[in-house]
Enzyme design. Structure first.
Site, PDB file in Angstrom:
ATOM      1  N   LEU A   1       0.845  -1.186   0.000  1.00 60.21           N
ATOM      2  CA  LEU A   1       0.000   0.000   0.000  1.00 60.21           C
ATOM      3  C   LEU A   1       0.886   1.244   0.000  1.00 60.21           C
ATOM      4  O   LEU A   1       1.593   1.515   0.974  1.00 60.21           O
ATOM      5  CB  LEU A   1      -0.911  -0.004   1.231  1.00 60.21           C
ATOM      6  CG  LEU A   1      -1.921  -1.152   1.313  1.00 60.21           C
ATOM      7  CD1 LEU A   1      -2.696  -1.078   2.624  1.00 60.21           C
ATOM      8  CD2 LEU A   1      -2.873  -1.142   0.124  1.00 60.21           C
TER       9      LEU A   1
ATOM     10  N   GLY B   1       4.298   0.550   4.811  1.00 58.30           N
ATOM     11  CA  GLY B   1       5.678   0.952   5.082  1.00 58.30           C
ATOM     12  C   GLY B   1       5.815   1.567   6.461  1.00 58.30           C
ATOM     13  O   GLY B   1       5.195   2.598   6.751  1.00 58.30           O
TER      14      GLY B   1
ATOM     15  N   ASP C   1       9.257   9.838   8.241  1.00 56.95           N
ATOM     16  CA  ASP C   1      10.449  10.554   7.748  1.00 56.95           C
ATOM     17  C   ASP C   1      10.190  12.001   7.382  1.00 56.95           C
ATOM     18  O   ASP C   1      11.094  12.684   6.910  1.00 56.95           O
ATOM     19  CB  ASP C   1      11.018   9.820   6.530  1.00 56.95           C
ATOM     20  CG  ASP C   1      10.119   9.948   5.310  1.00 56.95           C
ATOM     21  OD1 ASP C   1       8.900  10.168   5.496  1.00 56.95           O
ATOM     22  OD2 ASP C   1      10.625   9.845   4.190  1.00 56.95           O
TER      23      ASP C   1
ATOM     24  N   ASN D   1       8.689  13.283   4.888  1.00 58.15           N
ATOM     25  CA  ASN D   1       8.864  13.472   3.446  1.00 58.15           C
ATOM     26  C   ASN D   1      10.327  13.613   3.014  1.00 58.15           C
ATOM     27  O   ASN D   1      10.617  14.189   1.958  1.00 58.15           O
ATOM     28  CB  ASN D   1       8.068  14.695   2.956  1.00 58.15           C
ATOM     29  CG  ASN D   1       6.580  14.523   3.189  1.00 58.15           C
ATOM     30  OD1 ASN D   1       6.046  13.429   3.038  1.00 58.15           O
ATOM     31  ND2 ASN D   1       5.909  15.607   3.561  1.00 58.15           N
TER      32      ASN D   1
ATOM     33  N   LYS E   1      -1.739  13.311   0.410  1.00 57.24           N
ATOM     34  CA  LYS E   1      -2.549  12.148   0.765  1.00 57.24           C
ATOM     35  C   LYS E   1      -1.728  11.037   1.399  1.00 57.24           C
ATOM     36  O   LYS E   1      -2.182   9.897   1.486  1.00 57.24           O
ATOM     37  CB  LYS E   1      -3.279  11.627  -0.472  1.00 57.24           C
ATOM     38  CG  LYS E   1      -2.362  11.282  -1.643  1.00 57.24           C
ATOM     39  CD  LYS E   1      -3.178  10.856  -2.850  1.00 57.24           C
ATOM     40  CE  LYS E   1      -2.282  10.536  -4.043  1.00 57.24           C
ATOM     41  NZ  LYS E   1      -3.065  10.123  -5.217  1.00 57.24           N
TER      42      LYS E   1
ATOM     43  N   LEU F   1      -0.488   9.074   4.439  1.00 56.06           N
ATOM     44  CA  LEU F   1      -1.098   8.840   5.740  1.00 56.06           C
ATOM     45  C   LEU F   1      -0.121   8.147   6.675  1.00 56.06           C
ATOM     46  O   LEU F   1       0.783   7.431   6.239  1.00 56.06           O
ATOM     47  CB  LEU F   1      -2.358   7.977   5.583  1.00 56.06           C
ATOM     48  CG  LEU F   1      -3.442   8.521   4.663  1.00 56.06           C
ATOM     49  CD1 LEU F   1      -4.582   7.517   4.550  1.00 56.06           C
ATOM     50  CD2 LEU F   1      -3.956   9.862   5.157  1.00 56.06           C
TER      51      LEU F   1
END
Length: 341
Positions: free
Chosen positions: A218, A238, A242, A244, A276, A278
């Site tokens: 996912l 996952g 982090d 991003n 988006k 999450l």
């Protein structure tokens, strides 16, 4: 005359010896009492103090300088005072416990009046219908995170575990590639995790635990839209917090491993003010909500936090009923709200 003098001396000599022996005996007893008094335990001294107080001797001893200090040291007097305070507050503690129980009883009654289902955790476990669907948190990104982010991931995993325990359709929960900083943090801060039930903690990679054809990663970067959940599959999340710094890494990982990948159909139902992407627990809870409601829209608006600014694309409110739980507030999300990839 001589016999009389001799008899007098003999009598007085015997009397003198008797006085000396009695004096020595009294002195010895006095010394022994002092030694015994110093050897007395704290409990014995407390009993002695209580006895003296009850007999009215305590006030007399205060009149004699240094008498109390000879019996009790400063530390012993403090201990005695604490013990007396503890006894004096016994009724107060008992009353507070009763008030706390009464308050909880009233809260449960209020919830019952509002129609909230009141069942124990054991009853929920008995009535739950476990799903065969597997949800896997991939913890192989441990080295890419700072320790503060590992702690956030730990809290997100705790939330996943708690939600899975209370849901009506619990999934088969897996942690794979478990070790490193995450294991260290959980060992240090949450030793009870080793007693968690209904969870599979594996140091191996998820590909070593499950068949390749069963896996679906996912990831929000996947071009594939997830329409339905296949309960024969193992969906991988996952385990990464982090901020991003590693955009698209879960999608790249899925491609490298050659396994299927997909993303939630958020774009079809929700408009969001933020990316988006999450958090781990949000993805986990959306899957749980979908298994219960079989409706993506209701699942999204049940789980998504207010800080995401999620609104329906049609401009109308989500279709919810009275039994649908409210979204958690920002205050409730602040400890676990950091998004992953």
């Amino acid at each position: 005359m001589a016999d009389g003098v001799g008899s007098f001396r003999s009598t007085h000599s015997a009397l003198f010896d008797y006085v000396i022996s009695v004096t020595r005996e009294l002195a010895w007893q006095d010394c022994q009492e002092q030694v015994d008094r110093k050897r007395m335990s704290g409990d014995t001294q407390k009993e002695l103090s209580a006895t003296l107080d009850s007999n009215g001797v305590s006030e007399e001893k205060h009149d004699s300088p240094g008498s109390e200090s000879e019996i009790l040291s400063k530390r012993q007097r403090k201990r005695l005072a604490k013990a007396q305070q503890w006894e004096e507050q016994r009724e107060l503690r008992k009353r507070k416990r009763k008030e706390k129980k009464q308050k909880k009883r009233e809260e449960r009654q209020t919830q019952g009046d509002e129609g909230v289902e009141l069942t124990s955790r054991k009853r929920l476990c008995r009535e739950a219908e476990p799903s065969s669907l597997r949800l896997v948190v991939d913890c192989s990104f441990d080295s890419l995170m700072a320790f503060k982010d590992v702690k956030k991931l730990h809290k997100q995993i705790q939330r996943c575990y708690a939600e899975n325990r209370r849901t009506s359709h619990p999934v088969q929960f897996y942690l794979t590639s478990f070790g490193g900083q995450l294991k260290q943090n959980m060992d240090d801060r949450d030793q009870g995790w080793v007693n968690w039930k209904d969870i599979h903690v594996k140091p191996e990679h998820f590909q070593e635990v499950m068949r390749k054809e069963e896996l679906v990663y996912l990831t929000s970067d996947s071009p594939n839209m997830l329409k339905e959940l296949d309960e024969s599959k193992a969906y991988v999340i996952g385990g990464l917090v982090d901020h991003n710094h590693h955009k698209g890494i879960t999608f790249e990982r899925a491609q490298e491993l050659g396994i299927n990948h997909a993303q939630f159909p958020l774009e079809e139902f929700v408009k969001m003010n933020t990316r988006k992407v999450l958090a781990v627990n949000h993805v986990f809870e959306i899957v749980l909500a979908y298994l219960e409601k079989r409706d993506w829209r209701e699942a999204f608006f049940t789980v998504l936090p207010q800080r995401k600014g999620a609104v329906p694309l049609e401009g109308e409110g989500p279709d919810t009923d009275e039994d649908t739980p409210l979204k958690r507030t920002d205050q409730e999300e602040q400890d676990v709200s950091s998004d992953g990839d």
